[in-house]
Design a protein around this motif. Sequence first.
Motif, mmCIF file in Angstrom:
data_model
loop_
_atom_site.group_PDB
_atom_site.id
_atom_site.type_symbol
_atom_site.label_atom_id
_atom_site.label_comp_id
_atom_site.label_asym_id
_atom_site.label_seq_id
_atom_site.Cartn_x
_atom_site.Cartn_y
_atom_site.Cartn_z
ATOM 1 N N ALA A 1 0.834 -1.210 0.000
ATOM 2 C CA ALA A 1 0.000 0.000 0.000
ATOM 3 C C ALA A 1 0.866 1.258 0.000
ATOM 4 N N LYS A 2 1.889 1.280 0.808
ATOM 5 C CA LYS A 2 2.793 2.438 0.872
ATOM 6 C C LYS A 2 3.527 2.613 -0.457
ATOM 7 N N CYS A 3 3.942 1.507 -1.025
ATOM 8 C CA CYS A 3 4.642 1.536 -2.308
ATOM 9 C C CYS A 3 3.734 2.087 -3.405
ATOM 10 N N ARG A 4 2.494 1.593 -3.482
ATOM 11 C CA ARG A 4 1.561 2.075 -4.511
ATOM 12 C C ARG A 4 1.282 3.570 -4.350
ATOM 13 N N ALA A 5 1.172 4.025 -3.133
ATOM 14 C CA ALA A 5 0.955 5.456 -2.888
ATOM 15 C C ALA A 5 2.143 6.268 -3.401
ATOM 16 N N GLU A 6 3.341 5.749 -3.201
ATOM 17 C CA GLU A 6 4.552 6.428 -3.685
ATOM 18 C C GLU A 6 4.561 6.475 -5.216
ATOM 19 N N VAL A 7 4.154 5.397 -5.849
ATOM 20 C CA VAL A 7 4.078 5.381 -7.323
ATOM 21 C C VAL A 7 3.089 6.445 -7.789
ATOM 22 N N ARG A 8 1.934 6.506 -7.168
ATOM 23 C CA ARG A 8 0.910 7.486 -7.572
ATOM 24 C C ARG A 8 1.388 8.923 -7.376
ATOM 25 N N ARG A 9 2.177 9.164 -6.326
ATOM 26 C CA ARG A 9 2.716 10.517 -6.088
ATOM 27 C C ARG A 9 3.807 10.886 -7.077
ATOM 28 N N THR A 10 4.522 9.909 -7.576
ATOM 29 C CA THR A 10 5.719 10.158 -8.363
ATOM 30 C C THR A 10 5.501 10.097 -9.868
ATOM 31 N N TYR A 11 4.580 9.275 -10.316
ATOM 32 C CA TYR A 11 4.406 9.020 -11.748
ATOM 33 C C TYR A 11 3.000 9.355 -12.226
ATOM 34 N N ARG A 12 2.898 9.608 -13.525
ATOM 35 C CA ARG A 12 1.608 9.758 -14.172
ATOM 36 C C ARG A 12 1.704 9.113 -15.548
ATOM 37 N N VAL A 13 0.588 8.630 -16.032
ATOM 38 C CA VAL A 13 0.553 7.970 -17.337
ATOM 39 C C VAL A 13 0.554 9.015 -18.442
ATOM 40 N N GLY A 14 1.386 8.772 -19.406
ATOM 41 C CA GLY A 14 1.512 9.656 -20.561
ATOM 42 C C GLY A 14 2.374 8.958 -21.590
ATOM 43 N N ASN A 15 3.430 9.613 -22.000
ATOM 44 C CA ASN A 15 4.352 9.022 -22.965
ATOM 45 C C ASN A 15 5.352 8.116 -22.275
ATOM 46 N N GLU A 16 5.841 7.136 -23.005
ATOM 47 C CA GLU A 16 6.847 6.215 -22.480
ATOM 48 C C GLU A 16 8.099 6.987 -22.061
ATOM 49 N N ASP A 17 8.652 6.627 -20.932
ATOM 50 C CA ASP A 17 9.914 7.194 -20.467
ATOM 51 C C ASP A 17 11.014 6.231 -20.885
ATOM 52 N N THR A 18 11.703 6.557 -21.975
ATOM 53 C CA THR A 18 12.726 5.666 -22.501
ATOM 54 C C THR A 18 13.959 5.593 -21.602
ATOM 55 N N ALA A 19 14.088 6.513 -20.655
ATOM 56 C CA ALA A 19 15.216 6.491 -19.727
ATOM 57 C C ALA A 19 14.941 5.615 -18.508
ATOM 58 N N LEU A 20 13.698 5.187 -18.329
ATOM 59 C CA LEU A 20 13.348 4.356 -17.182
ATOM 60 C C LEU A 20 13.766 2.922 -17.471
ATOM 61 N N ASP A 21 14.618 2.380 -16.623
ATOM 62 C CA ASP A 21 15.167 1.038 -16.800
ATOM 63 C C ASP A 21 14.127 -0.010 -16.406
ATOM 64 N N CYS A 22 13.506 -0.632 -17.397
ATOM 65 C CA CYS A 22 12.526 -1.692 -17.148
ATOM 66 C C CYS A 22 13.095 -2.998 -17.668
ATOM 67 N N ARG A 23 12.889 -4.065 -16.901
ATOM 68 C CA ARG A 23 13.379 -5.374 -17.308
ATOM 69 C C ARG A 23 12.544 -6.467 -16.659
ATOM 70 N N ALA A 24 12.625 -7.669 -17.224
ATOM 71 C CA ALA A 24 11.880 -8.805 -16.683
ATOM 72 C C ALA A 24 12.760 -10.044 -16.720
ATOM 73 N N TYR A 25 12.759 -10.755 -15.637
ATOM 74 C CA TYR A 25 13.470 -12.026 -15.524
ATOM 75 C C TYR A 25 12.615 -12.961 -14.685
ATOM 76 N N ALA A 26 12.627 -14.226 -15.039
ATOM 77 C CA ALA A 26 11.928 -15.258 -14.267
ATOM 78 C C ALA A 26 10.468 -14.872 -13.998
ATOM 79 N N GLY A 27 9.847 -14.226 -14.985
ATOM 80 C CA GLY A 27 8.447 -13.869 -14.849
ATOM 81 C C GLY A 27 8.166 -12.665 -13.969
ATOM 82 N N VAL A 28 9.206 -11.949 -13.555
ATOM 83 C CA VAL A 28 9.043 -10.767 -12.706
ATOM 84 C C VAL A 28 9.526 -9.549 -13.480
ATOM 85 N N ALA A 29 8.634 -8.563 -13.648
ATOM 86 C CA ALA A 29 8.981 -7.328 -14.342
ATOM 87 C C ALA A 29 9.133 -6.207 -13.321
ATOM 88 N N VAL A 30 10.162 -5.394 -13.512
ATOM 89 C CA VAL A 30 10.393 -4.238 -12.651
ATOM 90 C C VAL A 30 10.843 -3.060 -13.504
#
Length: 105
Positions: free
Chosen positions: A41-70
């Motif tokens: 719950a605390k983590c989701r609140a932090e995401v909502r405070r920090t991010y908004r949906v719009g254009n892709e952020d190509t500088a944001l490091d996203c990756r997935a391994y073993a079925g887990v995406a971060v």
Amino acid sequence: MVLAAVGATAAGGDGSGKREVSQEQYDTLIAQCRYAGTGPAKCRAEVRRTYRVGNEDTALDCRAYAGVAVCGELRLSKAERQCVRESTEQGLSLRRAEVECYARS
């Protein structure tokens, strides 16, 4: 361990001051909260405070391994950092070890 990539915010054109990410990136940030040591719950609140949906952020490091995406820089606990050290010593890549150790805790 809150979440990843909460540090740098980029002001959007609307003056919100939130970092703009794609819907997929936002969904990944919310979903990875299930692994946050401070509580989902605390983590989701932090995401909502920090991010908004719009254009892709190509500088944001996203990756997935073993079925887990971060996205972003993971804030790892001491035990998770130890797990990463041990995993990389055994030949696992650093990026994969971070994701797998984060998801295991």
